[in-house]
Write a protein that holds these residues in place. Structure first.
Motif, mmCIF file in Angstrom:
data_model
loop_
_atom_site.group_PDB
_atom_site.id
_atom_site.type_symbol
_atom_site.label_atom_id
_atom_site.label_comp_id
_atom_site.label_asym_id
_atom_site.label_seq_id
_atom_site.Cartn_x
_atom_site.Cartn_y
_atom_site.Cartn_z
ATOM 1 N N ARG A 103 -4.382 20.536 -7.418
ATOM 2 C CA ARG A 103 -3.863 20.290 -6.080
ATOM 3 C C ARG A 103 -2.346 20.373 -6.038
ATOM 4 O O ARG A 103 -1.660 20.153 -7.034
ATOM 5 N N LEU A 104 -1.838 20.665 -4.849
ATOM 6 C CA LEU A 104 -0.403 20.702 -4.594
ATOM 7 C C LEU A 104 0.157 19.279 -4.595
ATOM 8 O O LEU A 104 -0.473 18.359 -4.068
ATOM 9 N N ARG A 105 1.320 19.114 -5.184
ATOM 10 C CA ARG A 105 1.995 17.818 -5.089
ATOM 11 C C ARG A 105 2.794 17.810 -3.792
ATOM 12 O O ARG A 105 3.914 18.302 -3.726
ATOM 13 N N SER A 106 2.193 17.251 -2.764
ATOM 14 C CA SER A 106 2.815 17.241 -1.441
ATOM 15 C C SER A 106 2.156 16.169 -0.594
ATOM 16 O O SER A 106 0.931 16.026 -0.609
ATOM 17 N N ASN A 107 2.954 15.421 0.153
ATOM 18 C CA ASN A 107 2.376 14.477 1.110
ATOM 19 C C ASN A 107 2.237 15.102 2.498
ATOM 20 O O ASN A 107 1.760 14.454 3.424
ATOM 21 N N ILE A 135 0.861 -1.172 0.000
ATOM 22 C CA ILE A 135 0.000 0.000 0.000
ATOM 23 C C ILE A 135 0.898 1.221 0.000
ATOM 24 O O ILE A 135 2.030 1.178 0.495
ATOM 25 N N ASP A 136 0.429 2.309 -0.572
ATOM 26 C CA ASP A 136 1.239 3.530 -0.641
ATOM 27 C C ASP A 136 0.375 4.713 -0.250
ATOM 28 O O ASP A 136 -0.595 5.049 -0.933
ATOM 29 N N ILE A 137 0.732 5.344 0.862
ATOM 30 C CA ILE A 137 0.010 6.558 1.287
ATOM 31 C C ILE A 137 0.993 7.722 1.461
ATOM 32 O O ILE A 137 0.670 8.700 2.126
ATOM 33 N N ILE A 138 2.166 7.611 0.833
ATOM 34 C CA ILE A 138 3.187 8.641 1.081
ATOM 35 C C ILE A 138 3.695 9.322 -0.184
ATOM 36 O O ILE A 138 4.201 10.439 -0.125
ATOM 37 N N THR A 139 3.572 8.708 -1.358
ATOM 38 C CA THR A 139 4.080 9.317 -2.586
ATOM 39 C C THR A 139 3.323 10.614 -2.868
ATOM 40 O O THR A 139 2.080 10.601 -2.947
ATOM 41 N N PRO A 140 4.007 11.746 -3.041
ATOM 42 C CA PRO A 140 3.313 13.032 -3.194
ATOM 43 C C PRO A 140 2.334 13.080 -4.359
ATOM 44 O O PRO A 140 1.299 13.749 -4.272
ATOM 45 N N GLU A 141 2.639 12.378 -5.453
ATOM 46 C CA GLU A 141 1.757 12.431 -6.626
ATOM 47 C C GLU A 141 0.351 11.908 -6.325
ATOM 48 O O GLU A 141 -0.620 12.309 -6.961
ATOM 49 N N GLY A 144 -3.006 20.820 -0.039
ATOM 50 C CA GLY A 144 -3.178 22.154 -0.587
ATOM 51 C C GLY A 144 -3.799 22.165 -1.968
ATOM 52 O O GLY A 144 -3.735 21.188 -2.716
ATOM 53 N N ILE A 145 -4.402 23.290 -2.314
ATOM 54 C CA ILE A 145 -4.950 23.526 -3.642
ATOM 55 C C ILE A 145 -4.224 24.728 -4.223
ATOM 56 O O ILE A 145 -4.116 25.774 -3.579
ATOM 57 N N LYS A 146 -3.710 24.579 -5.441
ATOM 58 C CA LYS A 146 -2.942 25.654 -6.083
ATOM 59 C C LYS A 146 -3.836 26.594 -6.892
ATOM 60 O O LYS A 146 -3.565 27.790 -6.985
ATOM 61 N N GLU A 147 -4.870 26.032 -7.528
ATOM 62 C CA GLU A 147 -5.758 26.838 -8.358
ATOM 63 C C GLU A 147 -7.194 26.382 -8.157
ATOM 64 O O GLU A 147 -7.469 25.180 -8.096
ATOM 65 N N LEU A 148 -8.102 27.356 -8.066
ATOM 66 C CA LEU A 148 -9.532 27.060 -7.967
ATOM 67 C C LEU A 148 -10.294 28.206 -8.640
ATOM 68 O O LEU A 148 -10.635 29.201 -7.999
ATOM 69 N N GLU A 178 -1.571 14.846 -5.198
ATOM 70 C CA GLU A 178 -1.782 15.792 -6.297
ATOM 71 C C GLU A 178 -2.924 15.327 -7.199
ATOM 72 O O GLU A 178 -3.736 16.139 -7.653
ATOM 73 N N ARG A 179 -3.002 14.028 -7.444
ATOM 74 C CA ARG A 179 -4.002 13.510 -8.379
ATOM 75 C C ARG A 179 -5.415 13.534 -7.812
ATOM 76 O O ARG A 179 -6.359 13.841 -8.526
ATOM 77 N N GLY A 180 -5.551 13.207 -6.533
ATOM 78 C CA GLY A 180 -6.923 13.080 -6.047
ATOM 79 C C GLY A 180 -7.155 13.398 -4.590
ATOM 80 O O GLY A 180 -8.142 12.938 -4.007
ATOM 81 N N GLY A 181 -6.269 14.134 -3.976
ATOM 82 C CA GLY A 181 -6.448 14.383 -2.556
ATOM 83 C C GLY A 181 -6.012 13.177 -1.750
ATOM 84 O O GLY A 181 -5.104 12.455 -2.134
ATOM 85 N N PHE A 182 -6.660 12.942 -0.623
ATOM 86 C CA PHE A 182 -6.249 11.827 0.240
ATOM 87 C C PHE A 182 -6.442 10.489 -0.468
ATOM 88 O O PHE A 182 -7.402 10.316 -1.207
ATOM 89 N N PRO A 183 -5.600 9.520 -0.149
ATOM 90 C CA PRO A 183 -5.847 8.144 -0.593
ATOM 91 C C PRO A 183 -6.873 7.479 0.324
ATOM 92 O O PRO A 183 -6.544 6.626 1.157
#
Length: 406
Positions: free
Chosen positions: A383-387, A3-9, A391-395, A12-17
């Motif tokens: 969304r921000l690419r960050s674990n 399982i992966d809950i740490i990769t920043p991407e 964050g949201i960059k644009e809305l 970025e793709r969908g918010g929380f896993p």
């Protein structure tokens, strides 16, 4: 379990896993997680509410000081510097410094900022209201807490721009849009520290009615906050005081767009503003994680943990724990009680700015209801690419154009 809950991407793709968090809470709430970066240590992922609270409230077992509270692995030289920051201290050192800075963040002190926060909200809306469209992040939620922080620390208004750039560099080094790096973040930290030393010198000569001035004055025992301690506190304030409110506001606005019934509900009953801010913080969980280091052999939920192990708590997972929250996947602005831990799981590191963040979010959404009642989403949220930061960059948003305040 793979399982992966740490990769920043992922963030970025969908918010929380969410599915991964749900599975971990059900099957392995204290889970050994390999780090995808070669050479970095694995960690214990803690995803249940009660366990996050336990880790947070036992600093003698789970230290912020040993290897800092950040997920990244820092050099010993960097750690020595960061240990001057309250976020990376353990009691009793943390207790002494926290008691000193608390005097600037009492509910009474924060309440005095309410009209300034309201004025800032109106000012930002005035800047876009005639256009009928805006980027909610760039035009409203990003500058909003910066204006408040400048007032809080007595910084000149013209410094808002560079404080904004500094903040982006500190939290965005995983995101290519900010074109930064961990090395650049260190350079920016040094610039903020230099700025804080200059601010301290100025406020000693020209005291004002602000928190910076209060923090530079002797306490009841005659103790004065050291120059480096003050500078590190300003660095912490720019990071934590800005990002939590910025992303709480952005994520809260997006939550209303995704749950328009709740916006209609709030428009019809402004009394719900009393509980809205806390539900936004629960739902958004602006800070995703913090790290601790096990100081001795212990166990958590029956899982043995060795001294020196890396332990990481995940707030958005805890804030959706089915054992604590009824309908945790429902955004409910009337949720009461709401024992979320979006401000931390209690213990010594419970968010110092809780009262300020609640007030900022409450006032901002009150003013948005008044000035932009028909605000709607006008494009994709990026969304921000960050674990670390949710964050949201644009809305992009649109609304019926109207006039500035007279």
């Amino acid at each position: 379990m793979r399982i992966d809950i740490i990769t920043p991407e992922i963030y970025e793709r969908g918010g929380f896993p969410d599915e991964a968090f749900r599975r971990l809470r059900r099957e392995a709430p204290v889970h050994w997680h390999e780090d995808p970066d070669e050479g970095s240590p694995g960690f214990w992922a803690v995803t249940k509410y009660d366990d996050v609270v336990h880790v947070s409230r036992h600093p003698e077992l789970f230290s912020s000081y040993a290897r800092t509270s950040m997920f990244e692995e820092f050099t010993d030289e960097d750690i020595a510097l960061y240990r001057l920051m309250m976020l990376f201290m353990d009691p009793p050192q943390h207790t002494r410094q926290r008691s000193y800075v608390n005097k600037g963040f009492t509910p009474r002190m924060i309440k005095q900022l309410e009209e300034h926060i309201r004025d800032v909200s109106h000012q930002l809306i005035d800047d876009v209201v005639e256009r009928g469209e805006a980027c909610f992040v760039r035009d409203i939620s990003a500058p909003f807490p910066l204006y408040v922080i400048c007032e809080l620390i007595g910084a000149p208004v013209e410094d808002r721009g560079r404080i904004f750039d500094w903040s982006n560099a500190l939290i965005g080094f995983d995101d290519p849009d900010y074109a930064t790096s961990a090395e650049h973040a260190r350079d920016v930290s040094a610039q903020i520290l230099a700025y804080a030393h200059d601010l301290a010198a100025y406020r000693r000569e020209h005291p004002g009615d602000d928190i910076a001035t209060k923090l530079l004055q002797p306490d009841a025992d005659g103790r004065v906050l050291g120059a480096d301690e003050f500078a590190m506190f300003i660095l912490l304030l720019i990071m934590a005081g800005n990002e939590t409110t910025r992303n709480g506001a952005s994520g809260g606005m997006l939550a209303f767009f995704e749950h328009p019934d709740q916006w209609r509900r709030l428009r019809a009953n402004r009394a719900l503003l009393r509980t809205t801010a806390d539900e936004i913080v629960r739902w958004v969980s602006p800070v995703n994680l913090f790290r601790r280091t096990a100081m001795s052999d212990t166990e958590l939920r029956g899982q043995p943990i060795k001294a020196g192990d890396k332990v990481v708590v995940f707030y958005p997972s805890a804030n959706r724990d089915e054992d604590v929250f009824a309908d945790p996947y429902t955004f409910d602005i009337g949720r009461d009680p709401n024992p979320h831990i979006g401000f931390g799981g209690g213990g010594p590191h419970y968010c110092l700015g809780t009262h300020l963040a609640r007030l900022e979010l409450t006032v901002l959404f009150e003013v948005l209801l008044e000035r932009m009642p028909d605000i709607g989403q006008a494009g994709e949220a990026r969304r921000l690419r960050s674990n670390f930061i949710n964050g949201i960059k644009e809305l992009p948003v649109r609304f019926t154009p109207s006039g500035r305040r007279s």
